[in-house]
Design an enzyme around this catalytic site. Structure first.
Site, mmCIF file in Angstrom:
data_model
loop_
_atom_site.group_PDB
_atom_site.id
_atom_site.type_symbol
_atom_site.label_atom_id
_atom_site.label_comp_id
_atom_site.label_asym_id
_atom_site.label_seq_id
_atom_site.Cartn_x
_atom_site.Cartn_y
_atom_site.Cartn_z
ATOM 1 N N LEU A 243 -15.601 12.761 -2.835
ATOM 2 C CA LEU A 243 -16.795 12.567 -2.015
ATOM 3 C C LEU A 243 -17.688 13.803 -1.977
ATOM 4 C CD1 LEU A 243 -14.978 10.793 0.979
ATOM 5 C CD2 LEU A 243 -16.222 9.690 -0.908
ATOM 6 N N GLY A 244 -17.635 14.619 -3.018
ATOM 7 C CA GLY A 244 -18.484 15.797 -3.071
ATOM 8 C C GLY A 244 -18.178 16.770 -1.944
ATOM 9 N N ASP A 275 -14.207 17.424 -12.557
ATOM 10 C CA ASP A 275 -13.196 17.772 -13.559
ATOM 11 C C ASP A 275 -12.272 18.867 -13.045
ATOM 12 O OD1 ASP A 275 -14.374 15.943 -15.286
ATOM 13 O OD2 ASP A 275 -15.702 17.456 -16.157
#
Length: 330
Positions: A243-244, A275
């Site tokens: 979710l950033g 990543d």
């Protein structure tokens, strides 16, 4: 004289059976060409910026993140016999990654054009090149056997991803699928062979719609119970929705919970943050014998550190740095 990528392919295939990495990443390598701009250009607009180059691609980013975070890592990829491919082969060796390279004559090594604005946000265009020629035969049992976790993304051909997932499952290897970049031709059958699914918000929304579960424009805004229901409907044992800046939601069969991102971070460049999470998670997973909590915590720490510096693969933090960071975040 044989091209370095062809020589690396021959050498690594010969030694594949003897090498026993904890993590095998199957995926893409791209030469990143990153343009730093004050703001993204509008349609028809030209803006000035600065250029830097370096290794990237979702597969390579995740492989180097896992290796630097402390996991013995192998990387299965396709490269062209060109300057970018030769640079990639040398870089993987330098990083201590056991590269299992399929050299693709006549095809260029994958390349990505990345635009980063002054807030650290990014826009990316990828030309897959040799990545699109990674074949099922390049992902056979010999390059996967002995691993404890096999990681896949969607910058490789769908048939190759499917074959790799099935092969890993048949060998008793835990499988992780990062469905990125999202593809309209995504085959839901892949989920049958996926133990750990790690989409970001955009990919999760697309997957939910693809599975006919409804429209979810903002997963982070959903109540935990509804997010857990949708995650369980994907059919994978573990689903982690990144979710950033809000961290991630982790769904297990017995329940789901949100994990906040680490605070106090000065964001420089968000390229490769997802990543970094996957690679850090892989390191934590193998070091903890499959403890999701330990793996998620290491993944979040790896991502937090990676976004404090420019670049994708080059920004991945070392194990000692991650350990020191976590020691201060009890």
């Amino acid at each position: 004289m044989k091209a370095p990528t062809a020589e690396l392919e021959k050498r690594n295939r010969a030694g594949a059976a003897a090498a026993v990495p904890a993590v095998v990443v199957v995926g893409s390598f791209n030469r990143d060409l990153t343009f730093e701009v004050a703001q993204f250009p509008a349609a028809g607009e030209t803006v000035l910026g600065t250029l830097r180059g370096g290794p990237g691609g979702k597969g390579a980013n995740q492989a180097v993140a896992a290796a630097r975070a402390g996991a013995r890592t192998a990387f299965v990829a396709a490269l062209g016999d060109d300057a970018f491919g030769r640079e990639a082969a040398a870089w993987l060796t330098q990083e201590g990654i056991e590269a299992r390279i399929a050299a693709k004559a006549g095809l260029p090594t994958g390349t990505a054009g990345i635009f980063v604005d002054r807030t650290g946000q990014n826009r990316i265009v990828v030309a897959l090149g040799a990545n699109a020629a990674l074949a099922p035969d390049d992902v056979g049992p010999a390059v996967l056997a002995g691993a404890r976790l096999a990681i896949f993304q969607l910058e490789s051909p769908p048939a190759t991803v499917a074959h790799g997932l099935r092969t890993a499952r048949s060998l008793g290897i835990a499988t992780l699928l990062n469905p990125a970049p999202w593809r309209a031709d995504f085959d839901a059958e892949l989920l049958r062979y996926t133990d750990i699914l790690v989409p970001n918000e955009t990919e999760f929304s697309a997957l939910v719609a693809h599975l006919g579960l409804g429209a979810v424009p903002e997963p982070a805004a959903l109540a935990d119970a509804e997010l857990q229901r949708l995650c369980r409907a994907c059919g994978c044992r573990i689903v982690i929705v990144t979710l950033g800046a809000a961290g991630c939601f982790v769904s297990l069969p017995e329940g789901g919970r949100r994990w906040p991102a680490f605070g106090g971070i000065d964001v420089v460049d968000t390229v490769g943050a997802g990543d970094a999470f996957v690679g850090g998670f892989a390191s934590g997973w193998t070091a903890s014998d499959g403890d999701p909590a330990a793996a998620v915590r290491r993944g979040l720490a790896t991502a937090a550190l990676a976004i404090t510096r420019p670049g994708a693969a080059a920004a991945m933090p070392a194990a000692a740095e991650i350990d020191a960071f976590l020691a201060t975040r009890l």
